[in-house]
Design a protein around this motif. Structure first.
Motif: not given
Length: 272
Positions: A166-177
């Motif tokens: 997820y971080r590789k795809v978006t640059g952000r952490p997954l947990a908030p989603t």
């Protein structure tokens, strides 16, 4: 899909009564936001023909984004909610006849939660349209209960189950989603999940199974869209002088897409 040119902002538009909507009550003035464009769309932004407002600004930098020109709010046009509602109002009869509605998309609409709430409220209560919020869920904490009450459907992008991917795809952490998805489930909010299948990136069987199991366990997901990766937005990356790192990544085959759909269906989900 019919493309509609973005109308200029209308600062002289009739003001909204401060008590008329949640957004106006919060700001004590007519709501304005940064708008990239609006379209009439069929089949990809919720049920039926829909008036889709694309807002500018996004906290994610997805590798496969087909609208990188929506990432920065400054690249949009400052536009009043009155102007958007007036434009959508021209198509209400046509939209209603198709069983459609209005969708607020982006970019990421929850980067502008007051403006997004204003649009959803007025689309629903003034125009009588079915409303949808298209979001990554990363800024789900910004969605007030009032905003969600004015939202009939949430189109939620769950881009990966594996946090590193997820971080590789978006640059952000997954947990908030995932936290936002659980909140929507607790509220009984109808959700359509979107999952982009990218060979070599999001297609790992454990990743697919993780998203499917999570979505299947929520209890409020009425549909899952398996979206095959494509490179239709690559020209926009080039125009912005940004490297498109997935240039050599192929689109998944129909067979690969069908296999992933079956994984989601095995968890009791309607996957298309």
């Amino acid at each position: 899909m019919t493309s509609l040119a973005l109308a200029p902002a209308t600062p002289a538009a009739t003001p909204v009564s401060p008590a008329a909507t949640p957004a106006a009550a919060a700001t004590q003035r007519p709501s304005e936001g940064s708008v990239h464009s609006w379209d009439l769309s069929t089949g990809v932004d919720g049920p039926g023909t829909r008036f889709v407002t694309f807002l500018s600004g996004c906290p994610l930098t997805c590798l496969y984004c087909h609208n990188p020109d929506t990432w920065r709010m400054r690249n949009g046009r400052r536009t009043s909610a009155d102007a958007v509602i007036a434009e959508a109002g021209k198509y209400v009869r046509f939209i209603s006849a198709s069983g459609g509605g209005a969708t607020v998309s982006g970019g990421e609409p929850l980067l502008q939660p007051v403006f997004t709430g204003e649009l959803l409220h007025r689309m629903k209560h003034e125009l009588g349209l079915h409303t949808a919020l298209d979001t990554s869920g990363f800024l789900g904490v910004r969605a007030t209960d009032a905003l969600l009450r004015d939202t009939d459907l949430v189109l939620l992008d769950i881009k990966s189950w594996d946090p590193a991917t997820y971080r590789k795809v978006t640059g952000r952490p997954l947990a908030p989603t995932l936290d936002f998805a659980r909140r929507l489930a607790d509220l009984g909010q109808e959700v359509h999940v979107r999952f982009v299948l990218v060979p070599g990136l999001t297609d790992d069987p454990a990743n697919v199974e993780g998203v499917a199991a999570f979505a299947g366990g929520l209890g409020n997901v009425s549909r899952v869209d398996i979206l095959p990766f494509h490179k239709l937005g690559e020209a926009k990356w080039q125009a912005l002088a940004m490297p498109f790192t997935l240039h050599d990544t192929p689109s998944p085959t129909p067979g690969q897409v069908a296999e992933v759909r079956e994984v989601f269906r095995a968890h009791g989900l309607h996957a298309v």
